[in-house]
Write an enzyme that holds these catalytic residues in place. Structure first.
Site, PDB file in Angstrom:
ATOM      1  N   SER A   1      56.730  54.900  60.432  1.00  0.00           N
ATOM      2  CA  SER A   1      54.895  54.870  59.225  1.00  0.00           C
ATOM      3  C   SER A   1      55.768  53.718  58.142  1.00  0.00           C
ATOM      4  O   SER A   1      57.432  53.871  58.710  1.00  0.00           O
ATOM      5  CB  SER A   1      54.500  55.514  59.264  1.00  0.00           C
ATOM      6  OG  SER A   1      55.974  56.774  58.324  1.00  0.00           O
ATOM      7  N   MET A   2      55.815  53.156  57.519  1.00  0.00           N
ATOM      8  CA  MET A   2      56.413  52.295  56.451  1.00  0.00           C
ATOM      9  C   MET A   2      55.681  52.325  55.679  1.00  0.00           C
ATOM     10  O   MET A   2      55.557  51.148  55.031  1.00  0.00           O
ATOM     11  CB  MET A   2      56.171  50.720  57.636  1.00  0.00           C
ATOM     12  CG  MET A   2      56.817  50.853  59.029  1.00  0.00           C
ATOM     13  SD  MET A   2      57.094  49.073  59.857  1.00  0.00           S
ATOM     14  CE  MET A   2      55.609  49.184  59.810  1.00  0.00           C
ATOM     15  N   GLY A   3      54.921  52.760  55.440  1.00  0.00           N
ATOM     16  CA  GLY A   3      54.253  52.923  53.525  1.00  0.00           C
ATOM     17  C   GLY A   3      52.796  51.774  53.689  1.00  0.00           C
ATOM     18  O   GLY A   3      52.772  52.147  54.656  1.00  0.00           O
TER      19      GLY A   3
ATOM     20  N   GLY B   1      52.680  60.528  54.755  1.00  0.00           N
ATOM     21  CA  GLY B   1      53.213  61.081  56.572  1.00  0.00           C
ATOM     22  C   GLY B   1      52.545  62.061  57.147  1.00  0.00           C
ATOM     23  O   GLY B   1      51.835  62.128  57.401  1.00  0.00           O
ATOM     24  N   ASP B   2      51.564  63.509  55.947  1.00  0.00           N
ATOM     25  CA  ASP B   2      51.252  64.652  56.677  1.00  0.00           C
ATOM     26  C   ASP B   2      50.227  64.509  57.158  1.00  0.00           C
ATOM     27  O   ASP B   2      49.417  64.241  58.210  1.00  0.00           O
ATOM     28  CB  ASP B   2      51.557  65.184  55.210  1.00  0.00           C
ATOM     29  CG  ASP B   2      53.071  65.686  55.177  1.00  0.00           C
ATOM     30  OD1 ASP B   2      53.537  66.117  55.942  1.00  0.00           O
ATOM     31  OD2 ASP B   2      53.306  65.971  54.444  1.00  0.00           O
TER      32      ASP B   2
END
Ligand code: ADP
Length: 311
Positions: A223-225, A254-255
């Site tokens: 993941s990259m924000g 992220g969660d």
């Protein structure tokens, strides 16, 4: 039922102040939530309408209070009791900053851990998907997630792992692999000793392909924000870009992404939908002030707006 694991839950306490005065009194009103990454995942799954059971380790008066907070959120919980007191983590929102005070939490005995593993094994038999999130408390060996992955895999249940450091290392080195891992860009670069950015994804793919630790993991999602995410899956590189949004609070994105993956995998969704659902949840969380909470009324707009392409 989706089973979420939170090994070191906390009473997350948020204080909001215009300005923090150091070395003097600051009067505040607390906002308390059942925290720990797995509980953020649980809250989002409740919002998505999934049947969720949260488990992990819970101790003392703080643990009882965490149970009350979970009840208030509609989260069914089956935690293993421990002697130590569950922790409190404090976030001070002040002056445009977020200052955090994070307790390390209780020390867990070997007997308590074995009681938890037995509890987990029972619960896994009724699960359609398992999520393992966050750090391990003191006293719990680094290979514990690897153990839980093997138990879930033995029961034929997909298992999603979102952790970092020694616990992630141990799970990657183990013989039985999780179904999905979701490091963010910083975590994967730390693990590989690289400094890849969102424009270096084919180089990242080549590095992962040459690293035996990732062999046999069906889904490696980085993941990259705000840049979205990339999934390495079944020999494909799938890039997901989230629509541009106004970010209110990305803590817990992220969660929320993990919750979206679990929701889609448990429902037997196809590969694109798994990725779309994860990104939708991460983005909808970033649009909401609360951690682990989606702006659900924007679901159709964001879900339809996630762009997926194959690199
Ligand atoms: P973590 O919280 O684990 O560091 P990320 O910050 O990479 O995870 O966020 C997870 C996902 O949430 C991203 O892949 C993206 O889909 C979504 N997301 C996070 N921040 C934003 C943002 N500012 N705008 C849009 N989507 C976001």
């Amino acid at each position: 039922m989706i089973l979420t694991v939170t090994m070191n839950p906390s009473i997350d306490t948020r204080y909001t102040l215009d300005h923090l005065v150091v070395d003097d009194v600051n009067r505040v009103v607390p906002a308390k939530t059942a925290g720990g990454k797995g509980l953020n995942v649980s809250r989002v799954l409740v919002q998505l309408g999934d049947d969720v059971v949260a488990t992990g380790l819970l101790g003392g008066h703080s643990g009882a209070y965490l149970g009350d907070l979970m009840d208030a959120d509609g989260i069914t919980h089956r935690f293993t009791p421990i002697a130590g007191e569950s922790r409190t983590c404090i976030a001070l929102l002040h002056d445009g900053n977020q200052t955090e005070l994070l307790e390390s939490g209780p020390v867990v005995s070997a007997e308590e851990l074995e009681a938890f593993v037995a509890n987990f094994s029972d619960l896994v038999s009724g699960a359609s998907c398992v999520t393992l999130s966050g750090s391990l408390p003191k006293g719990v060996p680094a290979d514990t997630y690897a153990r839980l992955v093997a138990i879930a895999a033995g029961a034929g249940v997909p298992v999603l792992l979102d952790t970092s450091g020694a616990a992630l290392d141990a799970a990657l080195e183990a013989e039985v692999k999780p179904t999905l891992v979701k490091p963010n860009l910083t975590e994967i670069n730390d693990l590989l000793g690289t400094s890849f950015g969102p424009d270096d994804l084919l180089d990242l793919q080549a590095t992962l392909a040459g690293d035996a630790r990732f062999a046999g993991i069906p889904w490696v999602v980085v993941s990259m924000g705000a840049a979205g995410s990339v999934a390495f899956h079944a020999g494909r590189v799938l890039r997901a870009k989230a629509p541009r949004i106004e970010c209110v609070n990305a803590t817990g994105s992220g969660d929320s992404t993990i919750a979206g993956f679990a929701h889609a995998i448990a429902a037997g969704a196809d590969d694109e939908e798994v990725l779309r659902c994860g990104n939708t949840c991460g983005t909808l969380n970033a649009m909401d002030p609360q951690t682990g909470h989606l702006v659900l009324e924007k679901w159709d707009e964001i879900h339809g707006g996630v762009e997926i392409s194959e690199l």
